[in-house]
Design an enzyme around this catalytic site. Structure first.
Site, PDB file in Angstrom:
ATOM      1  NE  ARG A  15      -2.049  -2.244   3.193  1.00  0.00           N
ATOM      2  CZ  ARG A  15      -2.450  -2.687   4.390  1.00  0.00           C
ATOM      3  NH1 ARG A  15      -3.570  -2.241   4.911  1.00  0.00           N
ATOM      4  NH2 ARG A  15      -1.716  -3.544   5.080  1.00  0.00           N
ATOM      5  CG  ASN A 171      -2.670  -8.064  17.509  1.00  0.00           C
ATOM      6  OD1 ASN A 171      -1.889  -7.787  18.407  1.00  0.00           O
ATOM      7  ND2 ASN A 171      -2.345  -8.836  16.477  1.00  0.00           N
ATOM      8  CE  LYS A 319      26.569  17.724   6.081  1.00  0.00           C
ATOM      9  NZ  LYS A 319      27.295  17.261   4.905  1.00  0.00           N
ATOM     10  CG  ASN A 354      29.690  21.043   2.338  1.00  0.00           C
ATOM     11  OD1 ASN A 354      29.193  21.609   1.367  1.00  0.00           O
ATOM     12  ND2 ASN A 354      29.033  20.190   3.072  1.00  0.00           N
ATOM     13  CE1 TYR A 355      29.663  15.875  -3.055  1.00  0.00           C
ATOM     14  CE2 TYR A 355      28.536  17.282  -4.636  1.00  0.00           C
ATOM     15  CZ  TYR A 355      28.960  16.028  -4.239  1.00  0.00           C
ATOM     16  OH  TYR A 355      28.687  14.928  -5.012  1.00  0.00           O
ATOM     17  NE  ARG A 410      35.605  43.887  -0.321  1.00  0.00           N
ATOM     18  CZ  ARG A 410      35.490  44.414   0.883  1.00  0.00           C
ATOM     19  NH1 ARG A 410      35.922  45.639   1.123  1.00  0.00           N
ATOM     20  NH2 ARG A 410      34.972  43.723   1.864  1.00  0.00           N
TER      21      ARG A 410
HETATM   22  C1  UD1 Z   1      -0.866  -7.390  11.779  1.00  0.00           C
HETATM   23  C2  UD1 Z   1      -1.653  -8.369  12.656  1.00  0.00           C
HETATM   24  C3  UD1 Z   1      -2.914  -7.666  13.154  1.00  0.00           C
HETATM   25  C4  UD1 Z   1      -2.517  -6.412  13.918  1.00  0.00           C
HETATM   26  C5  UD1 Z   1      -1.619  -5.505  13.077  1.00  0.00           C
HETATM   27  C6  UD1 Z   1      -1.036  -4.409  13.959  1.00  0.00           C
HETATM   28  C7  UD1 Z   1      -1.255 -10.665  11.854  1.00  0.00           C
HETATM   29  C8  UD1 Z   1      -1.786 -11.785  11.074  1.00  0.00           C
HETATM   30  N1  UD1 Z   1      -2.012  -9.559  11.892  1.00  0.00           N
HETATM   31  O1  UD1 Z   1      -1.680  -7.069  10.659  1.00  0.00           O
HETATM   32  O2  UD1 Z   1      -3.659  -8.527  14.001  1.00  0.00           O
HETATM   33  O3  UD1 Z   1      -3.684  -5.707  14.316  1.00  0.00           O
HETATM   34  O4  UD1 Z   1      -0.502  -6.235  12.542  1.00  0.00           O
HETATM   35  O5  UD1 Z   1      -0.317  -3.469  13.221  1.00  0.00           O
HETATM   36  O6  UD1 Z   1      -0.189 -10.790  12.443  1.00  0.00           O
HETATM   37  N2  UD1 Z   1       5.676  -9.420   7.930  1.00  0.00           N
HETATM   38  C9  UD1 Z   1       6.759 -10.276   7.778  1.00  0.00           C
HETATM   39  N3  UD1 Z   1       6.593 -11.427   7.065  1.00  0.00           N
HETATM   40  C10 UD1 Z   1       5.411 -11.795   6.524  1.00  0.00           C
HETATM   41  C11 UD1 Z   1       4.293 -10.918   6.704  1.00  0.00           C
HETATM   42  C12 UD1 Z   1       4.472  -9.742   7.411  1.00  0.00           C
HETATM   43  O7  UD1 Z   1       7.849  -9.985   8.263  1.00  0.00           O
HETATM   44  O8  UD1 Z   1       5.341 -12.863   5.917  1.00  0.00           O
HETATM   45  C13 UD1 Z   1       5.874  -8.176   8.703  1.00  0.00           C
HETATM   46  C14 UD1 Z   1       5.576  -6.900   7.909  1.00  0.00           C
HETATM   47  O9  UD1 Z   1       6.739  -6.428   7.270  1.00  0.00           O
HETATM   48  C15 UD1 Z   1       5.098  -5.946   8.997  1.00  0.00           C
HETATM   49  C16 UD1 Z   1       4.517  -6.877  10.051  1.00  0.00           C
HETATM   50  O10 UD1 Z   1       4.988  -8.183   9.780  1.00  0.00           O
HETATM   51  O11 UD1 Z   1       6.165  -5.218   9.574  1.00  0.00           O
HETATM   52  C17 UD1 Z   1       2.996  -6.875  10.042  1.00  0.00           C
HETATM   53  O12 UD1 Z   1       2.561  -7.271   8.757  1.00  0.00           O
HETATM   54  P1  UD1 Z   1       1.346  -6.543   8.037  1.00  0.00           P
HETATM   55  O13 UD1 Z   1       1.134  -7.169   6.728  1.00  0.00           O
HETATM   56  O14 UD1 Z   1       1.530  -5.077   8.092  1.00  0.00           O
HETATM   57  O15 UD1 Z   1       0.175  -7.013   9.017  1.00  0.00           O
HETATM   58  P2  UD1 Z   1      -1.172  -6.270   9.333  1.00  0.00           P
HETATM   59  O16 UD1 Z   1      -2.152  -6.558   8.252  1.00  0.00           O
HETATM   60  O17 UD1 Z   1      -0.921  -4.848   9.655  1.00  0.00           O
END
Ligand code: UD1
Ligand code: CA
Length: 422
Positions: A15, A171, A319, A354-355, A410
Protein backbone atom coordinates in the site's frame (compact mmCIF):
# COMPACT_ATOMS: atom_id res chain seq x y z
CA UNK A 1 16.21 -11.31 32.72
CA UNK A 2 17.41 -12.40 29.33
CA UNK A 3 15.13 -10.72 26.75
CA UNK A 4 15.42 -10.89 22.98
CA UNK A 5 13.46 -8.88 20.44
CA UNK A 6 12.07 -10.12 17.16
CA UNK A 7 11.10 -7.37 14.73
CA UNK A 8 9.02 -8.26 11.70
CA UNK A 9 10.19 -6.39 8.64
CA UNK A 10 9.91 -8.81 5.71
CA UNK A 11 6.52 -7.77 4.36
CA UNK A 12 6.02 -6.08 1.05
CA UNK A 13 4.21 -2.93 2.10
CA UNK A 14 2.13 -2.94 -1.09
CA UNK A 15 0.00 0.00 0.00
CA UNK A 16 3.02 2.35 0.13
CA UNK A 17 3.28 2.09 -3.70
CA UNK A 18 7.03 2.44 -3.45
CA UNK A 19 10.35 0.99 -4.60
CA UNK A 20 11.64 1.54 -1.09
CA UNK A 21 10.83 -1.21 1.44
CA UNK A 22 8.17 0.01 3.85
CA UNK A 23 10.32 -0.18 6.99
CA UNK A 24 12.95 2.06 5.37
CA UNK A 25 10.53 4.89 4.75
CA UNK A 26 11.60 7.74 6.96
CA UNK A 27 10.30 10.10 9.59
CA UNK A 28 12.73 12.98 10.20
CA UNK A 29 15.33 11.18 8.08
CA UNK A 30 15.26 8.06 10.28
CA UNK A 31 13.77 4.84 8.88
CA UNK A 32 10.70 3.44 10.62
CA UNK A 33 12.67 0.33 11.55
CA UNK A 34 15.28 2.54 13.26
CA UNK A 35 12.66 3.82 15.70
CA UNK A 36 11.68 0.30 16.68
CA UNK A 37 15.31 -0.83 17.04
CA UNK A 38 16.14 2.24 19.17
CA UNK A 39 13.21 1.50 21.46
CA UNK A 40 14.24 -2.07 22.17
CA UNK A 41 17.97 -1.29 22.43
CA UNK A 42 17.96 -0.66 26.18
CA UNK A 43 15.53 -3.37 27.23
CA UNK A 44 16.74 -6.35 25.23
CA UNK A 45 20.20 -7.80 24.77
CA UNK A 46 19.76 -8.94 21.18
CA UNK A 47 17.36 -8.13 18.37
CA UNK A 48 16.49 -10.27 15.34
CA UNK A 49 15.08 -8.43 12.37
CA UNK A 50 13.13 -10.63 9.96
CA UNK A 51 13.87 -9.46 6.43
CA UNK A 52 12.46 -10.59 3.11
CA UNK A 53 11.17 -8.02 0.69
CA UNK A 54 14.20 -5.92 -0.38
CA UNK A 55 16.20 -7.92 2.15
CA UNK A 56 19.59 -6.55 1.04
CA UNK A 57 18.62 -2.92 1.66
CA UNK A 58 17.07 -3.63 5.04
CA UNK A 59 20.03 -5.80 6.06
CA UNK A 60 22.47 -3.09 5.05
CA UNK A 61 20.62 -0.53 7.19
CA UNK A 62 20.59 -2.84 10.21
CA UNK A 63 24.23 -3.91 9.93
CA UNK A 64 25.43 -0.37 9.46
CA UNK A 65 23.55 1.11 12.40
CA UNK A 66 22.82 -1.56 15.00
CA UNK A 67 25.62 -3.70 16.34
CA UNK A 68 23.53 -5.94 18.58
CA UNK A 69 20.94 -6.68 15.89
CA UNK A 70 20.98 -9.59 13.45
CA UNK A 71 18.90 -10.08 10.36
CA UNK A 72 17.19 -13.35 9.50
CA UNK A 73 15.90 -14.01 5.99
CA UNK A 74 12.28 -15.06 5.44
CA UNK A 75 11.75 -16.16 1.86
CA UNK A 76 9.06 -16.55 0.70
CA UNK A 77 6.97 -14.46 3.11
CA UNK A 78 4.14 -16.67 4.27
CA UNK A 79 2.76 -14.51 7.05
CA UNK A 80 3.65 -13.07 10.45
CA UNK A 81 3.65 -16.47 12.21
CA UNK A 82 5.94 -17.90 9.56
CA UNK A 83 8.17 -14.83 9.99
CA UNK A 84 8.70 -15.47 13.71
CA UNK A 85 9.35 -19.17 13.07
CA UNK A 86 12.51 -18.09 11.19
CA UNK A 87 14.25 -17.40 14.54
CA UNK A 88 13.46 -20.85 15.98
CA UNK A 89 16.84 -22.34 14.98
CA UNK A 90 18.73 -19.40 16.56
CA UNK A 91 16.71 -19.62 19.78
CA UNK A 92 16.51 -23.39 20.10
CA UNK A 93 17.84 -23.51 23.65
CA UNK A 94 16.83 -20.01 24.73
CA UNK A 95 15.09 -19.90 28.12
CA UNK A 96 14.21 -16.21 28.49
CA UNK A 97 11.54 -13.91 27.09
CA UNK A 98 10.98 -12.81 23.52
CA UNK A 99 9.19 -9.61 22.62
CA UNK A 100 7.83 -9.42 19.11
CA UNK A 101 7.20 -6.10 17.37
CA UNK A 102 6.45 -4.89 13.88
CA UNK A 103 8.94 -2.76 11.98
CA UNK A 104 6.13 -0.53 10.74
CA UNK A 105 5.04 0.74 14.17
CA UNK A 106 7.51 3.55 15.00
CA UNK A 107 5.52 5.43 17.64
CA UNK A 108 5.90 2.83 20.38
CA UNK A 109 8.01 4.08 23.29
CA UNK A 110 10.58 2.39 25.49
CA UNK A 111 8.51 3.26 28.55
CA UNK A 112 5.45 1.44 27.19
CA UNK A 113 7.52 -1.61 26.34
CA UNK A 114 8.90 -1.64 29.88
CA UNK A 115 5.40 -1.35 31.37
CA UNK A 116 4.27 -4.13 29.04
CA UNK A 117 7.02 -6.49 30.18
CA UNK A 118 6.37 -5.57 33.83
CA UNK A 119 2.71 -6.42 33.31
CA UNK A 120 3.64 -9.75 31.70
CA UNK A 121 5.81 -10.60 34.72
CA UNK A 122 3.30 -9.41 37.31
CA UNK A 123 0.61 -11.73 35.83
CA UNK A 124 3.11 -14.61 35.63
CA UNK A 125 1.95 -14.69 32.05
CA UNK A 126 3.25 -17.16 29.49
CA UNK A 127 2.05 -15.05 26.60
CA UNK A 128 0.91 -11.42 26.63
CA UNK A 129 -0.40 -9.47 23.68
CA UNK A 130 -0.69 -5.69 23.62
CA UNK A 131 -4.10 -4.34 22.66
CA UNK A 132 -5.75 -0.96 22.48
CA UNK A 133 -9.13 0.55 21.75
CA UNK A 134 -9.64 2.19 18.38
CA UNK A 135 -12.82 4.07 17.51
CA UNK A 136 -12.14 2.99 13.94
CA UNK A 137 -10.61 -0.50 14.19
CA UNK A 138 -10.65 -1.20 10.43
CA UNK A 139 -7.68 -3.27 9.16
CA UNK A 140 -6.47 -4.32 12.60
CA UNK A 141 -6.90 -7.78 14.10
CA UNK A 142 -9.74 -7.82 16.65
CA UNK A 143 -9.32 -9.12 20.19
CA UNK A 144 -12.07 -11.63 20.86
CA UNK A 145 -12.86 -12.36 24.51
CA UNK A 146 -14.83 -15.07 26.30
CA UNK A 147 -17.99 -14.16 28.23
CA UNK A 148 -15.86 -14.04 31.42
CA UNK A 149 -13.69 -11.43 29.63
CA UNK A 150 -10.63 -13.67 29.38
CA UNK A 151 -8.90 -13.84 25.99
CA UNK A 152 -10.18 -16.22 23.36
CA UNK A 153 -8.44 -15.44 20.09
CA UNK A 154 -7.51 -12.74 17.58
CA UNK A 155 -9.47 -12.50 14.34
CA UNK A 156 -8.08 -10.64 11.33
CA UNK A 157 -10.29 -8.12 9.53
CA UNK A 158 -10.49 -10.35 6.46
CA UNK A 159 -11.64 -13.36 8.50
CA UNK A 160 -14.00 -11.49 10.83
CA UNK A 161 -17.78 -11.84 10.99
CA UNK A 162 -19.77 -8.56 11.03
CA UNK A 163 -20.21 -9.07 14.77
CA UNK A 164 -16.45 -9.45 15.29
CA UNK A 165 -15.75 -6.43 13.07
CA UNK A 166 -17.74 -4.30 15.51
CA UNK A 167 -15.19 -5.04 18.26
CA UNK A 168 -13.03 -1.99 18.96
CA UNK A 169 -10.29 -3.69 20.94
CA UNK A 170 -7.51 -4.39 18.45
CA UNK A 171 -4.24 -6.25 18.34
CA UNK A 172 -1.28 -3.89 18.55
CA UNK A 173 1.03 -6.50 17.01
CA UNK A 174 3.33 -6.54 20.06
CA UNK A 175 3.77 -9.71 22.09
CA UNK A 176 5.81 -10.96 25.03
CA UNK A 177 6.43 -14.71 25.19
CA UNK A 178 8.10 -17.05 27.62
CA UNK A 179 9.94 -18.57 24.73
CA UNK A 180 10.42 -22.13 25.91
CA UNK A 181 6.66 -22.52 26.48
CA UNK A 182 5.50 -20.99 23.19
CA UNK A 183 8.21 -21.94 20.70
CA UNK A 184 6.55 -25.22 19.69
CA UNK A 185 3.44 -23.28 18.56
CA UNK A 186 5.34 -22.13 15.48
CA UNK A 187 5.54 -25.61 14.01
CA UNK A 188 1.82 -26.11 14.58
CA UNK A 189 0.30 -22.97 12.98
CA UNK A 190 -1.85 -23.50 9.89
CA UNK A 191 -2.64 -21.20 6.98
CA UNK A 192 -6.30 -22.08 6.88
CA UNK A 193 -7.64 -18.50 6.65
CA UNK A 194 -8.77 -15.81 4.21
CA UNK A 195 -5.21 -14.74 3.32
CA UNK A 196 -3.70 -18.24 3.22
CA UNK A 197 -0.99 -17.05 5.62
CA UNK A 198 0.53 -18.39 8.83
CA UNK A 199 -0.81 -15.85 11.32
CA UNK A 200 1.21 -14.99 14.40
CA UNK A 201 -2.09 -14.00 16.00
CA UNK A 202 -3.08 -17.69 16.17
CA UNK A 203 -0.62 -18.23 19.04
CA UNK A 204 -3.30 -16.76 21.34
CA UNK A 205 -5.83 -19.52 20.72
CA UNK A 206 -2.95 -22.05 20.65
CA UNK A 207 -1.87 -20.88 24.11
CA UNK A 208 -5.43 -21.13 25.44
CA UNK A 209 -5.80 -24.66 24.04
CA UNK A 210 -2.57 -25.65 25.71
CA UNK A 211 -3.69 -24.27 29.06
CA UNK A 212 -1.09 -21.54 29.19
CA UNK A 213 -1.55 -18.25 31.00
CA UNK A 214 -2.47 -15.85 28.17
CA UNK A 215 -3.18 -12.16 28.84
CA UNK A 216 -3.77 -8.86 27.08
CA UNK A 217 -2.20 -5.59 28.17
CA UNK A 218 -4.53 -2.76 27.16
CA UNK A 219 -2.55 0.31 26.14
CA UNK A 220 -4.18 3.63 27.06
CA UNK A 221 -2.48 5.81 24.46
CA UNK A 222 -3.45 4.13 21.22
CA UNK A 223 -1.31 6.55 19.16
CA UNK A 224 1.74 4.52 20.13
CA UNK A 225 0.77 1.47 18.14
CA UNK A 226 -0.31 3.32 15.05
CA UNK A 227 0.91 1.13 12.18
CA UNK A 228 2.12 2.51 8.86
CA UNK A 229 0.68 0.90 5.77
CA UNK A 230 0.25 3.90 3.46
CA UNK A 231 1.68 7.34 2.71
CA UNK A 232 -1.23 8.91 4.55
CA UNK A 233 -0.39 6.84 7.61
CA UNK A 234 3.22 8.03 7.30
CA UNK A 235 2.17 11.68 7.34
CA UNK A 236 -0.14 11.09 10.31
CA UNK A 237 2.60 9.29 12.26
CA UNK A 238 5.06 12.12 11.56
CA UNK A 239 2.56 14.62 12.94
CA UNK A 240 1.89 12.55 16.06
CA UNK A 241 5.62 12.16 16.69
CA UNK A 242 6.21 15.87 16.20
CA UNK A 243 3.36 16.94 18.50
CA UNK A 244 4.71 14.60 21.16
CA UNK A 245 8.23 16.05 20.83
CA UNK A 246 7.11 19.70 20.90
CA UNK A 247 4.97 19.09 24.00
CA UNK A 248 7.92 17.45 25.72
CA UNK A 249 10.27 20.33 24.81
CA UNK A 250 7.80 22.96 26.02
CA UNK A 251 7.37 21.03 29.29
CA UNK A 252 11.14 21.29 29.69
CA UNK A 253 11.40 25.04 29.19
CA UNK A 254 11.78 25.51 25.46
CA UNK A 255 9.61 28.15 23.79
CA UNK A 256 8.00 26.98 20.56
CA UNK A 257 6.42 30.10 19.09
CA UNK A 258 4.23 28.27 16.58
CA UNK A 259 3.86 24.51 17.13
CA UNK A 260 1.78 24.21 13.97
CA UNK A 261 4.70 25.15 11.70
CA UNK A 262 7.61 23.71 13.69
CA UNK A 263 9.07 20.25 13.09
CA UNK A 264 11.60 18.75 15.47
CA UNK A 265 12.91 15.20 15.40
CA UNK A 266 12.69 12.92 18.41
CA UNK A 267 16.50 12.72 18.53
CA UNK A 268 17.00 16.46 19.04
CA UNK A 269 17.87 17.73 22.51
CA UNK A 270 17.20 21.39 23.29
CA UNK A 271 18.16 23.32 26.44
CA UNK A 272 15.85 25.51 28.51
CA UNK A 273 15.08 29.08 27.48
CA UNK A 274 15.89 28.44 23.88
CA UNK A 275 13.29 29.90 21.52
CA UNK A 276 12.29 28.16 18.32
CA UNK A 277 10.66 30.57 15.87
CA UNK A 278 8.06 29.53 13.27
CA UNK A 279 8.66 27.41 10.17
CA UNK A 280 11.76 25.72 11.56
CA UNK A 281 12.55 22.16 10.47
CA UNK A 282 14.99 20.10 12.53
CA UNK A 283 15.72 16.53 11.43
CA UNK A 284 18.20 13.84 12.52
CA UNK A 285 20.18 13.86 15.73
CA UNK A 286 21.08 17.25 17.21
CA UNK A 287 21.93 18.95 20.45
CA UNK A 288 21.05 22.59 21.01
CA UNK A 289 22.05 24.44 24.17
CA UNK A 290 20.25 26.90 26.41
CA UNK A 291 19.14 30.43 25.55
CA UNK A 292 19.57 29.99 21.82
CA UNK A 293 17.36 31.49 19.14
CA UNK A 294 16.59 29.28 16.19
CA UNK A 295 14.64 30.44 13.15
CA UNK A 296 12.26 31.61 11.85
CA UNK A 297 12.71 29.39 8.79
CA UNK A 298 15.87 27.61 9.94
CA UNK A 299 16.79 24.12 8.74
CA UNK A 300 18.96 21.86 10.91
CA UNK A 301 19.76 18.66 9.08
CA UNK A 302 21.36 16.46 11.72
CA UNK A 303 24.67 15.96 13.53
CA UNK A 304 24.44 19.55 14.67
CA UNK A 305 25.73 20.58 18.06
CA UNK A 306 25.06 24.13 19.17
CA UNK A 307 26.28 25.45 22.53
CA UNK A 308 24.47 28.03 24.71
CA UNK A 309 23.50 31.53 23.59
CA UNK A 310 23.79 31.02 19.87
CA UNK A 311 21.60 32.40 17.15
CA UNK A 312 20.71 30.54 13.95
CA UNK A 313 18.47 32.92 12.08
CA UNK A 314 16.23 32.92 9.05
CA UNK A 315 17.08 30.85 6.01
CA UNK A 316 20.13 29.35 7.63
CA UNK A 317 20.82 25.68 6.91
CA UNK A 318 23.14 23.77 9.23
CA UNK A 319 24.39 20.22 8.81
CA UNK A 320 27.10 18.20 10.60
CA UNK A 321 28.46 21.16 12.49
CA UNK A 322 29.71 21.95 15.95
CA UNK A 323 29.07 25.51 17.05
CA UNK A 324 30.47 26.92 20.27
CA UNK A 325 28.72 29.41 22.58
CA UNK A 326 27.71 32.98 21.70
CA UNK A 327 28.08 32.42 17.99
CA UNK A 328 25.63 33.85 15.47
CA UNK A 329 24.64 33.01 11.93
CA UNK A 330 21.71 35.32 11.53
CA UNK A 331 20.70 35.24 7.89
CA UNK A 332 20.77 33.30 4.62
CA UNK A 333 23.72 30.99 5.22
CA UNK A 334 24.83 27.41 4.72
CA UNK A 335 27.02 25.84 7.38
CA UNK A 336 27.94 22.22 6.62
CA UNK A 337 30.81 20.00 7.81
CA UNK A 338 32.01 22.85 9.96
CA UNK A 339 33.39 23.68 13.35
CA UNK A 340 32.73 27.17 14.65
CA UNK A 341 34.38 28.52 17.81
CA UNK A 342 32.87 30.80 20.43
CA UNK A 343 31.89 34.41 19.69
CA UNK A 344 32.03 33.86 15.95
CA UNK A 345 29.89 36.05 13.72
CA UNK A 346 28.79 34.77 10.35
CA UNK A 347 27.64 37.55 8.03
CA UNK A 348 24.53 37.22 5.91
CA UNK A 349 24.90 35.03 2.86
CA UNK A 350 28.01 33.13 4.01
CA UNK A 351 28.48 29.69 2.50
CA UNK A 352 30.76 26.85 3.54
CA UNK A 353 31.54 25.27 0.18
CA UNK A 354 31.99 21.79 1.57
CA UNK A 355 31.32 19.66 -1.49
CA UNK A 356 33.58 18.93 -4.42
CA UNK A 357 31.25 17.60 -7.12
CA UNK A 358 34.14 16.18 -9.17
CA UNK A 359 35.76 14.02 -6.50
CA UNK A 360 32.36 13.75 -4.72
CA UNK A 361 34.05 14.38 -1.39
CA UNK A 362 33.16 16.68 1.46
CA UNK A 363 35.67 18.77 3.39
CA UNK A 364 35.67 20.64 6.64
CA UNK A 365 35.62 24.33 7.48
CA UNK A 366 37.10 25.37 10.82
CA UNK A 367 36.60 28.82 12.29
CA UNK A 368 38.39 29.46 15.59
CA UNK A 369 37.05 31.66 18.41
CA UNK A 370 36.18 35.29 17.65
CA UNK A 371 36.35 34.96 13.88
CA UNK A 372 34.19 37.52 12.05
CA UNK A 373 33.07 36.60 8.57
CA UNK A 374 31.81 39.44 6.33
CA UNK A 375 28.59 39.04 4.37
CA UNK A 376 28.47 37.05 1.16
CA UNK A 377 31.66 35.10 1.84
CA UNK A 378 32.41 31.68 0.39
CA UNK A 379 34.65 29.52 2.57
CA UNK A 380 36.03 26.89 0.21
CA UNK A 381 36.76 23.79 2.29
CA UNK A 382 39.07 22.36 3.48
CA UNK A 383 39.92 25.64 5.13
CA UNK A 384 40.81 26.92 8.58
CA UNK A 385 40.47 30.49 9.84
CA UNK A 386 42.66 31.33 12.84
CA UNK A 387 41.46 32.93 16.04
CA UNK A 388 40.16 36.45 15.79
CA UNK A 389 40.69 36.75 12.04
CA UNK A 390 38.37 38.99 10.03
CA UNK A 391 37.15 38.31 6.54
CA UNK A 392 35.99 41.16 4.38
CA UNK A 393 32.55 41.03 2.82
CA UNK A 394 32.25 39.32 -0.54
CA UNK A 395 35.42 37.21 -0.19
CA UNK A 396 36.17 33.79 -1.60
CA UNK A 397 38.51 32.12 0.87
CA UNK A 398 40.56 29.29 -0.59
CA UNK A 399 43.53 29.26 1.81
CA UNK A 400 43.97 28.99 5.54
CA UNK A 401 44.04 32.37 7.29
CA UNK A 402 46.28 33.03 10.31
CA UNK A 403 45.02 34.36 13.64
CA UNK A 404 44.02 38.02 13.91
CA UNK A 405 44.61 38.57 10.18
CA UNK A 406 42.34 40.47 7.81
CA UNK A 407 41.58 38.56 4.62
CA UNK A 408 39.68 39.83 1.65
CA UNK A 409 39.39 39.07 -2.04
CA UNK A 410 37.85 42.00 -3.71
CA UNK A 411 38.04 43.74 -7.07
CA UNK A 412 38.93 47.40 -6.45
CA UNK A 413 35.91 49.66 -6.33
CA UNK A 414 35.82 52.11 -9.25
CA UNK A 415 33.87 55.30 -9.02
CA UNK A 416 33.47 57.37 -12.14
CA UNK A 417 32.11 60.71 -11.05
CA UNK A 418 28.97 62.00 -12.84
CA UNK A 419 29.13 59.04 -15.29
CA UNK A 420 25.38 58.84 -15.47
CA UNK A 421 24.94 62.46 -16.48
CA UNK A 422 27.67 62.25 -19.16
C1 UD1 B 1 -0.87 -7.39 11.78
C2 UD1 B 1 -1.65 -8.37 12.66
C3 UD1 B 1 -2.91 -7.67 13.15
C4 UD1 B 1 -2.52 -6.41 13.92
C5 UD1 B 1 -1.62 -5.50 13.08
C6 UD1 B 1 -1.04 -4.41 13.96
C7 UD1 B 1 -1.25 -10.66 11.85
C8 UD1 B 1 -1.79 -11.79 11.07
N1 UD1 B 1 -2.01 -9.56 11.89
O1 UD1 B 1 -1.68 -7.07 10.66
O2 UD1 B 1 -3.66 -8.53 14.00
O3 UD1 B 1 -3.68 -5.71 14.32
O4 UD1 B 1 -0.50 -6.24 12.54
O5 UD1 B 1 -0.32 -3.47 13.22
O6 UD1 B 1 -0.19 -10.79 12.44
N2 UD1 B 1 5.68 -9.42 7.93
C9 UD1 B 1 6.76 -10.28 7.78
N3 UD1 B 1 6.59 -11.43 7.07
C10 UD1 B 1 5.41 -11.79 6.52
C11 UD1 B 1 4.29 -10.92 6.70
C12 UD1 B 1 4.47 -9.74 7.41
O7 UD1 B 1 7.85 -9.99 8.26
O8 UD1 B 1 5.34 -12.86 5.92
C13 UD1 B 1 5.87 -8.18 8.70
C14 UD1 B 1 5.58 -6.90 7.91
O9 UD1 B 1 6.74 -6.43 7.27
C15 UD1 B 1 5.10 -5.95 9.00
C16 UD1 B 1 4.52 -6.88 10.05
O10 UD1 B 1 4.99 -8.18 9.78
O11 UD1 B 1 6.17 -5.22 9.57
C17 UD1 B 1 3.00 -6.88 10.04
O12 UD1 B 1 2.56 -7.27 8.76
P1 UD1 B 1 1.35 -6.54 8.04
O13 UD1 B 1 1.13 -7.17 6.73
O14 UD1 B 1 1.53 -5.08 8.09
O15 UD1 B 1 0.18 -7.01 9.02
P2 UD1 B 1 -1.17 -6.27 9.33
O16 UD1 B 1 -2.15 -6.56 8.25
O17 UD1 B 1 -0.92 -4.85 9.66
CA1 CA C 1 0.77 -3.38 9.46
Amino acid sequence: MDIKAVILAAGKGTRMKSDTPKVLHKIFEKPLLGYVLDNVKNITNEAFVIVGHHAEEVTEFVNKNYESAKTVLQSPQLGTGHAVSMVCPSLENFEGQVIILCGDTPLITEKTLKDFIDYHNSCSSDLTVMSTIFENPTNYGRIIRETDNSLKCIVEEKDATPEQKAVKEVNAGIYCLNWSKIKCAFSQLTSNNAQGEYYLTDIISWGKKNNLNVNAYILGNSDEIYGINSRQNLATATKIMNDRKLADLMDNGVTIVDPSSTWISEDTEIGADTIIYPATYIEGKNKIGQKCKIGPCAHLRGNVEIADNCKIGNFVEVKKAKIDRNTNAGHLSYIGDAQLGAHVNIGAGTITANYDPISKTKSKTILKDNVKVGSNTVLVAPVEIGEGANIGAGSVITKNIGEWALALTRAPLRIIEKWVKH
